[in-house]
Design a protein around this motif. Structure first.
Motif, PDB file in Angstrom:
ATOM      1  N   PRO A 296      16.539  59.009 147.156  1.00 18.70           N
ATOM      2  CA  PRO A 296      17.955  59.153 146.796  1.00 18.70           C
ATOM      3  C   PRO A 296      18.115  59.795 145.426  1.00 18.70           C
ATOM      4  CG  PRO A 296      17.246  56.883 146.509  1.00 18.70           C
ATOM      5  CD  PRO A 296      16.105  57.599 147.185  1.00 18.70           C
ATOM      6  N   ILE A 297      19.128  60.635 145.290  1.00 16.66           N
ATOM      7  CA  ILE A 297      19.429  61.275 144.015  1.00 16.66           C
ATOM      8  C   ILE A 297      20.195  60.293 143.138  1.00 16.66           C
ATOM      9  CG2 ILE A 297      20.660  63.172 142.896  1.00 16.66           C
ATOM     10  CD1 ILE A 297      18.119  63.966 144.500  1.00 16.66           C
ATOM     11  N   THR A 298      19.740  60.108 141.909  1.00 19.58           N
ATOM     12  CA  THR A 298      20.365  59.126 141.020  1.00 19.58           C
ATOM     13  C   THR A 298      21.455  59.733 140.134  1.00 19.58           C
ATOM     14  OG1 THR A 298      18.604  59.480 139.384  1.00 19.58           O
ATOM     15  CG2 THR A 298      18.307  57.686 140.976  1.00 19.58           C
ATOM     16  N   ASP A 299      21.245  60.971 139.681  1.00 20.27           N
ATOM     17  CA  ASP A 299      22.245  61.651 138.860  1.00 20.27           C
ATOM     18  C   ASP A 299      21.968  63.145 138.876  1.00 20.27           C
ATOM     19  OD1 ASP A 299      20.119  62.101 137.027  1.00 20.27           O
ATOM     20  OD2 ASP A 299      20.616  60.299 135.894  1.00 20.27           O
ATOM     21  N   GLU A 300      22.776  63.920 138.159  1.00 19.39           N
ATOM     22  CA  GLU A 300      22.654  65.381 138.183  1.00 19.39           C
ATOM     23  C   GLU A 300      21.305  65.859 137.639  1.00 19.39           C
ATOM     24  OE1 GLU A 300      25.269  63.721 137.154  1.00 19.39           O
ATOM     25  OE2 GLU A 300      27.097  64.551 138.075  1.00 19.39           O
ATOM     26  N   LYS A 301      20.814  65.229 136.571  1.00 20.99           N
ATOM     27  CA  LYS A 301      19.543  65.665 136.001  1.00 20.99           C
ATOM     28  C   LYS A 301      18.384  65.383 136.957  1.00 20.99           C
ATOM     29  CE  LYS A 301      20.895  65.411 131.137  1.00 20.99           C
ATOM     30  NZ  LYS A 301      20.994  66.875 131.028  1.00 20.99           N
ATOM     31  N   HIS A 302      18.473  64.279 137.670  1.00 24.30           N
ATOM     32  CA  HIS A 302      17.455  63.979 138.682  1.00 24.30           C
ATOM     33  C   HIS A 302      17.492  65.027 139.791  1.00 24.30           C
ATOM     34  CE1 HIS A 302      16.005  61.317 142.199  1.00 24.30           C
ATOM     35  NE2 HIS A 302      14.955  61.766 141.540  1.00 24.30           N
ATOM     36  N   PHE A 303      18.694  65.405 140.203  1.00 23.33           N
ATOM     37  CA  PHE A 303      18.861  66.441 141.217  1.00 23.33           C
ATOM     38  C   PHE A 303      18.218  67.753 140.763  1.00 23.33           C
ATOM     39  CE2 PHE A 303      21.599  69.945 142.876  1.00 23.33           C
ATOM     40  CZ  PHE A 303      21.317  69.809 144.233  1.00 23.33           C
ATOM     41  N   VAL A 304      18.481  68.138 139.530  1.00 23.17           N
ATOM     42  CA  VAL A 304      17.910  69.375 138.975  1.00 23.17           C
ATOM     43  C   VAL A 304      16.386  69.320 139.033  1.00 23.17           C
ATOM     44  CG1 VAL A 304      17.592  70.694 136.843  1.00 23.17           C
ATOM     45  CG2 VAL A 304      19.882  69.900 137.496  1.00 23.17           C
ATOM     46  N   LYS A 305      15.814  68.213 138.629  1.00 23.06           N
ATOM     47  CA  LYS A 305      14.355  68.065 138.618  1.00 23.06           C
ATOM     48  C   LYS A 305      13.770  68.144 140.024  1.00 23.06           C
ATOM     49  CE  LYS A 305      10.687  64.855 137.200  1.00 23.06           C
ATOM     50  NZ  LYS A 305      10.394  63.535 136.548  1.00 23.06           N
ATOM     51  N   VAL A 306      14.384  67.428 140.963  1.00 24.45           N
ATOM     52  CA  VAL A 306      13.859  67.405 142.328  1.00 24.45           C
ATOM     53  C   VAL A 306      13.954  68.780 142.981  1.00 24.45           C
ATOM     54  CG1 VAL A 306      14.157  66.388 144.620  1.00 24.45           C
ATOM     55  CG2 VAL A 306      14.362  64.946 142.596  1.00 24.45           C
ATOM     56  N   VAL A 307      15.072  69.469 142.774  1.00 28.27           N
ATOM     57  CA  VAL A 307      15.235  70.805 143.368  1.00 28.27           C
ATOM     58  C   VAL A 307      14.264  71.801 142.726  1.00 28.27           C
ATOM     59  CG1 VAL A 307      16.807  72.749 143.716  1.00 28.27           C
ATOM     60  CG2 VAL A 307      17.641  70.414 144.020  1.00 28.27           C
ATOM     61  N   LYS A 308      14.138  71.768 141.415  1.00 28.41           N
ATOM     62  CA  LYS A 308      13.226  72.687 140.733  1.00 28.41           C
ATOM     63  C   LYS A 308      11.777  72.468 141.179  1.00 28.41           C
ATOM     64  CE  LYS A 308      15.762  73.635 136.427  1.00 28.41           C
ATOM     65  NZ  LYS A 308      15.757  73.463 134.947  1.00 28.41           N
ATOM     66  N   ASN A 309      11.444  71.225 141.487  1.00 32.67           N
ATOM     67  CA  ASN A 309      10.093  70.908 141.967  1.00 32.67           C
ATOM     68  C   ASN A 309       9.931  71.158 143.462  1.00 32.67           C
ATOM     69  OD1 ASN A 309       9.182  70.149 139.429  1.00 32.67           O
ATOM     70  ND2 ASN A 309       9.707  67.993 139.719  1.00 32.67           N
ATOM     71  N   ARG A 310      10.994  71.677 144.071  1.00 29.52           N
ATOM     72  CA  ARG A 310      11.008  72.036 145.499  1.00 29.52           C
ATOM     73  C   ARG A 310      10.713  70.824 146.388  1.00 29.52           C
ATOM     74  NH1 ARG A 310       9.900  78.452 145.808  1.00 29.52           N
ATOM     75  NH2 ARG A 310      10.324  78.901 143.616  1.00 29.52           N
ATOM     76  N   LYS A 311      11.329  69.704 146.000  1.00 25.02           N
ATOM     77  CA  LYS A 311      11.184  68.473 146.767  1.00 25.02           C
ATOM     78  C   LYS A 311      12.418  68.189 147.628  1.00 25.02           C
ATOM     79  CE  LYS A 311       7.152  67.370 145.058  1.00 25.02           C
ATOM     80  NZ  LYS A 311       5.923  67.366 145.909  1.00 25.02           N
ATOM     81  N   MET A 312      13.347  69.147 147.654  1.00 26.15           N
ATOM     82  CA  MET A 312      14.494  69.039 148.547  1.00 26.15           C
ATOM     83  C   MET A 312      14.467  70.247 149.483  1.00 26.15           C
ATOM     84  SD  MET A 312      17.720  67.570 146.340  1.00 26.15           S
ATOM     85  CE  MET A 312      18.530  66.845 147.780  1.00 26.15           C
ATOM     86  N   THR A 313      14.983  70.069 150.675  1.00 27.59           N
ATOM     87  CA  THR A 313      14.978  71.150 151.663  1.00 27.59           C
ATOM     88  C   THR A 313      16.378  71.361 152.233  1.00 27.59           C
ATOM     89  OG1 THR A 313      14.343  69.548 153.378  1.00 27.59           O
ATOM     90  CG2 THR A 313      12.573  70.789 152.313  1.00 27.59           C
ATOM     91  N   PRO A 314      16.692  72.608 152.620  1.00 26.30           N
ATOM     92  CA  PRO A 314      17.988  72.896 153.226  1.00 26.30           C
ATOM     93  C   PRO A 314      18.096  72.277 154.613  1.00 26.30           C
ATOM     94  CG  PRO A 314      16.954  74.902 152.361  1.00 26.30           C
ATOM     95  CD  PRO A 314      15.906  73.836 152.379  1.00 26.30           C
ATOM     96  N   PHE A 315      19.307  71.930 155.002  1.00 25.05           N
ATOM     97  CA  PHE A 315      19.542  71.458 156.364  1.00 25.05           C
ATOM     98  C   PHE A 315      20.883  71.984 156.864  1.00 25.05           C
ATOM     99  CE2 PHE A 315      21.793  68.227 153.924  1.00 25.05           C
ATOM    100  CZ  PHE A 315      22.942  68.028 154.667  1.00 25.05           C
ATOM    101  N   VAL A 316      21.041  71.999 158.178  1.00 23.04           N
ATOM    102  CA  VAL A 316      22.298  72.371 158.826  1.00 23.04           C
ATOM    103  C   VAL A 316      22.589  71.343 159.905  1.00 23.04           C
ATOM    104  CG1 VAL A 316      23.541  74.131 160.143  1.00 23.04           C
ATOM    105  CG2 VAL A 316      21.839  74.827 158.451  1.00 23.04           C
ATOM    106  N   ILE A 317      23.847  70.937 160.018  1.00 24.36           N
ATOM    107  CA  ILE A 317      24.220  70.037 161.122  1.00 24.36           C
ATOM    108  C   ILE A 317      25.436  70.618 161.850  1.00 24.36           C
ATOM    109  CG2 ILE A 317      23.346  67.963 159.995  1.00 24.36           C
ATOM    110  CD1 ILE A 317      26.209  67.194 159.327  1.00 24.36           C
ATOM    111  N   ASP A 318      25.489  70.344 163.138  1.00 23.06           N
ATOM    112  CA  ASP A 318      26.605  70.752 163.981  1.00 23.06           C
ATOM    113  C   ASP A 318      27.550  69.558 164.084  1.00 23.06           C
ATOM    114  OD1 ASP A 318      28.363  71.440 165.988  1.00 23.06           O
ATOM    115  OD2 ASP A 318      26.821  72.311 167.292  1.00 23.06           O
ATOM    116  N   ILE A 319      28.716  69.643 163.434  1.00 21.34           N
ATOM    117  CA  ILE A 319      29.607  68.483 163.387  1.00 21.34           C
ATOM    118  C   ILE A 319      30.275  68.222 164.728  1.00 21.34           C
ATOM    119  CG2 ILE A 319      30.020  68.685 160.915  1.00 21.34           C
ATOM    120  CD1 ILE A 319      32.679  69.993 161.499  1.00 21.34           C
ATOM    121  N   THR A 320      30.214  69.161 165.645  1.00 19.47           N
ATOM    122  CA  THR A 320      30.802  68.930 166.965  1.00 19.47           C
ATOM    123  C   THR A 320      29.982  67.919 167.777  1.00 19.47           C
ATOM    124  OG1 THR A 320      29.582  70.740 168.036  1.00 19.47           O
ATOM    125  CG2 THR A 320      31.693  71.280 167.015  1.00 19.47           C
TER     126      THR A 320
END
Length: 229
Positions: free
Chosen positions: A203-227
């Motif tokens: 879980p992302i705790t705050d904006e700086k944590h988000f920046v760190k996780v994304v920069k370290n390429r520990k998050m991945t893109p996703f797509v969902i079909d809301i229908t």
């Protein structure tokens, strides 16, 4: 996996948005999201306040939606984070990790040319992503790319054409840029039945944590079909 909306505009702060903070949060909570990033248009974009107002007044107005969202999120049970979408003649950039205090202390960013501004954001610890880099529209004279001034690009923008996203993915791979995704949601119910964002195993705790996780390429893109939800 923990799912986050990373590209979201709210009414009345963004002129082009029609959905309120409350409507968005209820929508994403219903879909099981863990959090959202409110990324309204910044002072150089479609911000719904008179440009003759002082810099401080405009920053305070911009953060009105964020403050509202954080309080509502606590009641609804969904995390709310902040970011900005800054603009240059139709080229948009998402910036994460800098807070209201930082922007109030750095009014000179509005006088910088865009490449210098983006570089300054990066040097200040922000995550900088070019949004929908290959977007085409009648008001955009030509496509502008900044591969040396960003950490990544949206390779999936749920409101843009598949062809635009496919080219963005090729571009990201060529320059070894972070592959990023977001919905660019303005209205809750988008024209296309898809939502996009970033997901992580923690879980992302705050904006700086988000920046760190994304920069370290520990998050991945996703797509969902809301229908299908």
């Amino acid at each position: 996996m923990y799912k986050y909306e990373t590209h979201l505009h709210t009414c009345p702060v963004s002129k082009c948005a029609t959905a309120t903070v409350k409507e968005h949060l209820e929508f994403y909570k219903k879909l099981g999201y863990d959090g959202v990033f409110i990324t309204n248009h910044f002072l150089d974009g479609s911000l719904n306040i008179d440009k003759t107002r002082s810099y401080e007044e405009r920053i305070n107005f911009f953060y009105y939606a964020v403050d509202e969202g954080i309080e509502l999120g606590k009641k609804i049970g969904i995390k709310v984070f902040s970011g900005i979408e800054t603009n240059y003649l139709g080229s948009d950039f998402l910036v994460y990790g800098l807070d209201k205090k930082w922007y109030l202390q750095n009014s000179h960013i509005m006088e910088m040319k865009k490449s210098d501004q983006l570089t300054y954001f990066m040097k200040s610890g922000a995550l900088v992503i070019q949004a929908h880099p290959f977007r085409e529209a009648g008001y955009i004279d030509h496509i502008r790319l900044y591969p040396r001034c960003v950490h990544g690009v949206e390779v999936i923008n749920a409101t843009k054409k598949d062809s635009e996203n496919e080219i963005a993915k090729m571009y990201a791979k060529h320059y070894d840029l972070i592959e990023f995704a977001g919905t660019d949601n303005h209205h809750v119910n988008e024209d296309k039945p898809y939502l996009a964002g970033m997901e992580s195993e923690v879980p992302i705790t705050d904006e700086k944590h988000f920046v760190k996780v994304v920069k370290n390429r520990k998050m991945t893109p996703f797509v969902i079909d809301i229908t299908k939800n």
